[in-house]
Design a protein around this motif. Sequence first.
Motif, PDB file in Angstrom:
ATOM      1  N   GLN A 316      31.445  31.039  37.300  1.00 35.66           N
ATOM      2  CA  GLN A 316      32.641  31.684  37.830  1.00 35.66           C
ATOM      3  C   GLN A 316      33.178  30.998  39.081  1.00 35.66           C
ATOM      4  OE1 GLN A 316      34.413  34.155  36.529  1.00 35.66           O
ATOM      5  NE2 GLN A 316      33.039  34.239  34.747  1.00 35.66           N
ATOM      6  N   ILE A 317      32.653  29.835  39.365  1.00 33.59           N
ATOM      7  CA  ILE A 317      33.109  29.118  40.553  1.00 33.59           C
ATOM      8  C   ILE A 317      34.412  28.371  40.280  1.00 33.59           C
ATOM      9  CG2 ILE A 317      32.576  27.232  42.144  1.00 33.59           C
ATOM     10  CD1 ILE A 317      29.639  28.033  41.982  1.00 33.59           C
ATOM     11  N   VAL A 335      35.980  32.442  51.307  1.00 33.29           N
ATOM     12  CA  VAL A 335      36.512  32.318  49.958  1.00 33.29           C
ATOM     13  C   VAL A 335      37.169  33.622  49.528  1.00 33.29           C
ATOM     14  CG1 VAL A 335      34.875  30.540  49.219  1.00 33.29           C
ATOM     15  CG2 VAL A 335      34.254  32.945  48.996  1.00 33.29           C
ATOM     16  N   GLN A 336      38.145  33.491  48.624  1.00 32.90           N
ATOM     17  CA  GLN A 336      38.758  34.646  47.974  1.00 32.90           C
ATOM     18  C   GLN A 336      38.031  34.885  46.658  1.00 32.90           C
ATOM     19  OE1 GLN A 336      41.487  36.609  48.952  1.00 32.90           O
ATOM     20  NE2 GLN A 336      41.409  35.599  50.962  1.00 32.90           N
ATOM     21  N   VAL A 337      37.655  36.134  46.411  1.00 26.61           N
ATOM     22  CA  VAL A 337      36.910  36.463  45.187  1.00 26.61           C
ATOM     23  C   VAL A 337      37.515  37.694  44.522  1.00 26.61           C
ATOM     24  CG1 VAL A 337      34.711  35.457  45.950  1.00 26.61           C
ATOM     25  CG2 VAL A 337      35.256  37.817  46.544  1.00 26.61           C
ATOM     26  N   LYS A 338      37.292  37.770  43.242  1.00 31.27           N
ATOM     27  CA  LYS A 338      37.735  38.926  42.468  1.00 31.27           C
ATOM     28  C   LYS A 338      36.505  39.664  41.961  1.00 31.27           C
ATOM     29  CE  LYS A 338      40.722  40.301  38.616  1.00 31.27           C
ATOM     30  NZ  LYS A 338      41.662  39.833  37.575  1.00 31.27           N
ATOM     31  N   VAL A 339      36.528  40.983  42.062  1.00 32.59           N
ATOM     32  CA  VAL A 339      35.400  41.798  41.626  1.00 32.59           C
ATOM     33  C   VAL A 339      35.427  41.916  40.109  1.00 32.59           C
ATOM     34  CG1 VAL A 339      34.278  44.052  41.759  1.00 32.59           C
ATOM     35  CG2 VAL A 339      35.377  43.084  43.793  1.00 32.59           C
ATOM     36  N   LEU A 340      34.361  41.457  39.464  1.00 39.50           N
ATOM     37  CA  LEU A 340      34.238  41.584  38.004  1.00 39.50           C
ATOM     38  C   LEU A 340      33.490  42.849  37.622  1.00 39.50           C
ATOM     39  CD1 LEU A 340      33.301  37.904  37.038  1.00 39.50           C
ATOM     40  CD2 LEU A 340      35.575  38.958  37.190  1.00 39.50           C
ATOM     41  N   ASP A 341      32.484  43.197  38.436  1.00 39.83           N
ATOM     42  CA  ASP A 341      31.688  44.391  38.131  1.00 39.83           C
ATOM     43  C   ASP A 341      30.973  44.840  39.404  1.00 39.83           C
ATOM     44  OD1 ASP A 341      30.480  46.302  36.159  1.00 39.83           O
ATOM     45  OD2 ASP A 341      28.638  45.348  36.870  1.00 39.83           O
ATOM     46  N   ALA A 355      38.615  33.243  38.695  1.00 38.91           N
ATOM     47  CA  ALA A 355      39.540  34.239  38.142  1.00 38.91           C
ATOM     48  C   ALA A 355      40.826  34.325  38.941  1.00 38.91           C
ATOM     49  CB  ALA A 355      38.860  35.611  38.102  1.00 38.91           C
ATOM     50  N   LEU A 356      40.807  33.782  40.164  1.00 44.32           N
ATOM     51  CA  LEU A 356      41.999  33.815  41.015  1.00 44.32           C
ATOM     52  C   LEU A 356      42.782  32.512  40.955  1.00 44.32           C
ATOM     53  CD1 LEU A 356      40.467  35.586  44.149  1.00 44.32           C
ATOM     54  CD2 LEU A 356      41.792  36.605  42.292  1.00 44.32           C
ATOM     55  N   THR A 357      42.334  31.596  40.113  1.00 49.17           N
ATOM     56  CA  THR A 357      43.046  30.322  39.967  1.00 49.17           C
ATOM     57  C   THR A 357      43.484  30.151  38.519  1.00 49.17           C
ATOM     58  OG1 THR A 357      40.996  29.106  39.525  1.00 49.17           O
ATOM     59  CG2 THR A 357      41.729  29.267  41.821  1.00 49.17           C
TER      60      THR A 357
END
Length: 422
Positions: A316-317, A335-341, A355-357
């Motif tokens: 997921q990187i 870093v910017q991250v999106k919560v998957l779970d 997921a943010l790109t």
Amino acid sequence: MNEENNELLAALDAQPDVKVGDVVTGEVLAIDDARQVVVGIDGAGVEGVIPARELTSDRDADVNDLVKVGDQIEAVVKMPITSEKEGYSWILSKRQLEARRAWEEIANKYHEGDIVEAPVTQVVKGGLVVDVAGVRGFIPASMIENRFVQDLNQYKGETVKAEIIEINAAESRLILSRKAVLNSERSEALKRIFEELTVGDVVEGKVARMTNFGAFIDLGGVDGLVHVSEISYERVSQPSDVLSVGETVKVKVLGLDPEKERISLSIKATQPGPWESAAENAPEGTVLEGTVKRVVDFGAFVEVFPGVEGLVHVSQISHEHVDNPSDVLKAGDKVQVKVLDVNPDRQRLSLSIKALTEAPARENNDNGDHERRNGNNNNNNRRNNNGGRKNNRRDSTPMNYSTSEEEGNATLGDLFNLKDFD
């Protein structure tokens, strides 16, 4: 005339002989500009002087506020003096007389092993000077605490409880120990604390002192240790960054070891855990900013809230293949991250950076699709042609086909695709 001389000599002989160390009384005759009190010694026919330093220990005191002309005063003869101006006289000391009587009182009242409360009057290189009922006592630095003390100035002006370990009035020697009192009190407190406390209890205490590895909390005569990792859910470099000596804190008892006289405590265990609000603050799909805390072979752990870390799996990187996460990320990166779970019960948080790109476009993607479509059409045509030849053979050589459920209830029309014969 001889009779008068004889009477005068007899009178002089009858006057008491003044010696060093005698306690004498007399009338205050004058207070001169040199800040000394002139005293006529009763029955001696001589005068003595009491310098200001021998009258009081207060250097700023005004002698006129302490005595008046005509007052009766008592003092001890300290030493003789000779002056051409004043004649033969004596130096007297009121302070020395008070100290002598205080020593006599202490010798009668106290013994070695007695506990006294004494104000600290002076801090010297080797320890503390204290006042015990007017007598100068001394507490050596090694006997102040049951631990090393860096700065003794913290005790100046304080009243301490100490045990008399040596008393010698003849040599004006009084040695005390505060450490002995503390050790005795600690033994009693240890017994009480270990009887009252159980693991899991939440109690209040005061920060007694701090080190690089934690803070010692006074629970009432006994110190327990809050390790630096148990101070807060946030990372703490130095306990002094978040705590101060004397501060009252709530602590939870993590461990009790009566044999080693150790008590393990936690401050953060008394506070709401960060994972309790993780599901509310970071639901699935939330975009957060975090800090990479550590990088491992299978991904990177990113802190999104104090005490809450989530895993960005290596997959997921990035949209591109990543062999080693450390090639892309390092500790401290923002870093910017999106919560998957999110799973607060298991304290697990799955995050994604990629997921943010936007996924990169593939080269010649349309040409490839067109070639694949042409290839599929050619294959279909070949199958159709072959099918026609097979159908011709089937006309000349009929075959038996099952219509049972094992064959999926197929019909002859399904098998031969009768539309080809229209």
